[in-house]
Design an enzyme around this catalytic site. Sequence first.
Site, PDB file in Angstrom:
ATOM      1  N   LEU A  53      43.621  31.453  43.551  1.00 22.40           N
ATOM      2  CA  LEU A  53      42.204  32.202  43.101  1.00 22.40           C
ATOM      3  C   LEU A  53      42.406  33.667  43.778  1.00 22.40           C
ATOM      4  CD1 LEU A  53      39.957  29.435  44.812  1.00 22.40           C
ATOM      5  CD2 LEU A  53      40.198  29.590  42.424  1.00 22.40           C
ATOM      6  N   ASP A  54      41.599  34.550  42.687  1.00 27.61           N
ATOM      7  CA  ASP A  54      41.806  35.776  42.959  1.00 27.61           C
ATOM      8  C   ASP A  54      41.047  35.734  44.714  1.00 27.61           C
ATOM      9  OD1 ASP A  54      42.541  36.431  40.785  1.00 27.61           O
ATOM     10  OD2 ASP A  54      40.601  37.022  39.883  1.00 27.61           O
ATOM     11  N   ARG A  55      41.386  37.130  45.314  1.00 27.44           N
ATOM     12  CA  ARG A  55      41.015  37.436  46.749  1.00 27.44           C
ATOM     13  C   ARG A  55      39.570  37.321  46.790  1.00 27.44           C
ATOM     14  NH1 ARG A  55      43.006  42.252  50.349  1.00 27.44           N
ATOM     15  NH2 ARG A  55      41.708  41.865  52.252  1.00 27.44           N
ATOM     16  N   ARG A 165      36.909  37.006  34.808  1.00 29.68           N
ATOM     17  CA  ARG A 165      36.182  38.316  35.218  1.00 29.68           C
ATOM     18  C   ARG A 165      36.622  39.232  33.844  1.00 29.68           C
ATOM     19  NH1 ARG A 165      39.625  39.650  40.083  1.00 29.68           N
ATOM     20  NH2 ARG A 165      38.408  41.491  40.308  1.00 29.68           N
TER      21      ARG A 165
END
Length: 253
Positions: A53-55, A165
């Site tokens: 998962l992205d930060r 995103r």
Amino acid sequence: MLPILYQDDHVVVIHKPAGLLVHRSELDRHETRFAVQLLRDQLGRHVHPAHRLDRGTSGVLVFALNKDGARHLGGQFERQEVSKTYLAVVRGHPAEQGRIDHALTRRRDDAEWVGSRSTDEAQDAITDFRRLATCELPHAVDRYPTSRYALVELTPRTGRRHQIRRHLKHIAHPIIGDATFGKGRHNRLFQELFGCQRMLLACARMQLVHPVNGQPLDLFAPLDGDFARVADALGWQAALPSAFFTSLYAGAT
């Protein structure tokens, strides 16, 4: 302590908080805290992340507790056999539902990074979305006297890097709090109004198959922290499936 959503002898699933890296990154060399390290210390054993998962993204994060399980789970993600449901707060009012079918140039993994984060190679990328709720705030941010926002449920059908995103930016409905693909003026408004210091994107549900017994796993991470407070302030609880807000303030700080 990282919140554990599910655990047995082969798999452990946590609710990753926003702002925490999954593992060490060449792009964040100064960072000293990682989900892999924290969970290893918490459990007292090695853990193997099955995906990423992205930060800035919170939610369901799956680990295997041995290498065979990691290969099995990783294969499910690579073959796009895992169903993932995300929630996001976006700028504007998108259509009630739709599909974003927009190829994305390949962005390198951290391990591949050698000075350039992307290439010209385009990969097919598809994200389905459904609008759950909307609001209009009496604040002029762009050229209009008010500002519109929406709560959106998203299902990525492919697994490209930063896909959700980038897709939401592509349709001009970027995620609030996204410093890379979003709009700074809208991000700052949510900071001022709600004290929100994170990107409002969460992996709320994940469905996959257990790597040993073959049974289906249906995993939920209810909204918490800043995301839960924003949803509450905007009156969006009724728009969320019950499993996503049953523990609305669980883990909130």
